[in-house]
Write a protein that holds these residues in place. Structure first.
Motif, PDB file in Angstrom:
ATOM      1  N   GLU A  47     -14.239  -5.886  13.290  1.00 54.67           N
ATOM      2  CA  GLU A  47     -13.165  -6.666  12.664  1.00 54.67           C
ATOM      3  C   GLU A  47     -12.056  -5.756  12.148  1.00 54.67           C
ATOM      4  O   GLU A  47     -10.867  -6.063  12.286  1.00 54.67           O
ATOM      5  N   ASP A  48     -12.433  -4.610  11.551  1.00 51.28           N
ATOM      6  CA  ASP A  48     -11.440  -3.662  11.067  1.00 51.28           C
ATOM      7  C   ASP A  48     -10.555  -3.164  12.206  1.00 51.28           C
ATOM      8  O   ASP A  48      -9.327  -3.100  12.082  1.00 51.28           O
ATOM      9  N   LEU A  49     -11.193  -2.778  13.321  1.00 48.26           N
ATOM     10  CA  LEU A  49     -10.429  -2.238  14.437  1.00 48.26           C
ATOM     11  C   LEU A  49      -9.548  -3.296  15.087  1.00 48.26           C
ATOM     12  O   LEU A  49      -8.429  -3.010  15.518  1.00 48.26           O
ATOM     13  N   ASP A  50     -10.037  -4.530  15.157  1.00 47.43           N
ATOM     14  CA  ASP A  50      -9.193  -5.606  15.675  1.00 47.43           C
ATOM     15  C   ASP A  50      -7.943  -5.766  14.812  1.00 47.43           C
ATOM     16  O   ASP A  50      -6.826  -5.954  15.316  1.00 47.43           O
ATOM     17  N   GLU A  51      -8.141  -5.688  13.499  1.00 47.72           N
ATOM     18  CA  GLU A  51      -6.997  -5.819  12.592  1.00 47.72           C
ATOM     19  C   GLU A  51      -6.010  -4.671  12.781  1.00 47.72           C
ATOM     20  O   GLU A  51      -4.792  -4.882  12.803  1.00 47.72           O
TER      21      GLU A  51
END
Length: 230
Positions: free
Chosen positions: A83-87
């Motif tokens: 989720e962090d990397l998608d953001e």
């Protein structure tokens, strides 16, 4: 003539700058992988300095988004979950797409420099797996920074720097197949062409496709939520 000795405070700041630069390069080059510990004593010994500048350099890395200060564990190279990397990549698409569009119309883009960086990256391409990924990563980052500077004088480059460098902790380019790496290089060339043509929407579209392809490589191949080695 009497030699002037730099004040102690100045020498201390220089030591912090030096240690910060070394650690930053090691993180971005993959020498210190995501989740690895940043041990003050070990770093101080390697850099020939006390632990005080090392401690301050690590705080700067935390401010850069490249390290985290973990309770009872000390400092670690940052690691993100999916989720962090998608953001991060969503933000990159917005900010770098905007930078690319502005670079095409600002009149500040140095397309000769961008083409030179393309040449140097492509020259490092190898038919086997022994590519110099650390140097390709450095040149790739320089290419993107040139686009950022052409797209904004100060605010935009400063804003996008942390978002761009974050995924590099995962050594993304090492995960590229030869075909994907060739496609990435071709997209760099397309971006230079769009900027030379002064076509903002073309430049934005190329940058968007480029970053979405990079995100798929991260999703498919990069181990996420890396536990810190003991």
């Amino acid at each position: 003539m009497v030699d002037r000795v730099a004040p102690a405070g100045t020498r201390g700041e220089q030591a912090v700058d030096r240690v910060h630069a070394v650690l930053r390069a090691e993180i971005l080059d993959g020498v210190r992988p995501a989740g690895s510990r940043l041990r003050e004593e070990e770093i101080a010994e390697a850099q020939g300095t006390s632990r005080t500048p090392v401690r301050e350099a690590i705080r700067r890395l935390a401010g850069d988004g490249l390290a985290v200060l973990a309770p009872r564990r000390g400092a670690e190279v940052v690691a993100w979950d999916e989720e962090d990397l998608d953001e991060l990549f969503d933000l990159r698409v917005l900010l770098e797409g905007h930078a690319a569009a502005r670079a095409a119309t600002s009149g500040r883009a140095d397309t000769a420099r961008l083409s030179e960086l393309c040449d140097r990256m492509e020259a490092l391409r190898r038919p086997t797996g022994d590519r110099d990924y650390a140097e390709i990563t450095r040149l790739n980052l320089a290419f993107h920074r040139e686009v950022h500077r052409a797209g904004g004088r100060r605010v935009l480059p400063d804003l996008v720097a942390r978002v761009v460098e974050g995924p590099l902790v995962h050594s993304t380019l090492r995960r590229y197949s030869p075909d994907r790496l060739d496609r990435s290089f071709a997209q760099h060339r397309d971006l230079v062409a769009a900027v030379e043509a002064g076509d903002a929407e073309w430049a934005r579209a190329v940058m968007t496709a480029h970053l979405r392809a990079a995100r798929e490589v991260v999703r498919a191949a990069v181990p996420l939520s890396v536990p810190a080695p003991t």
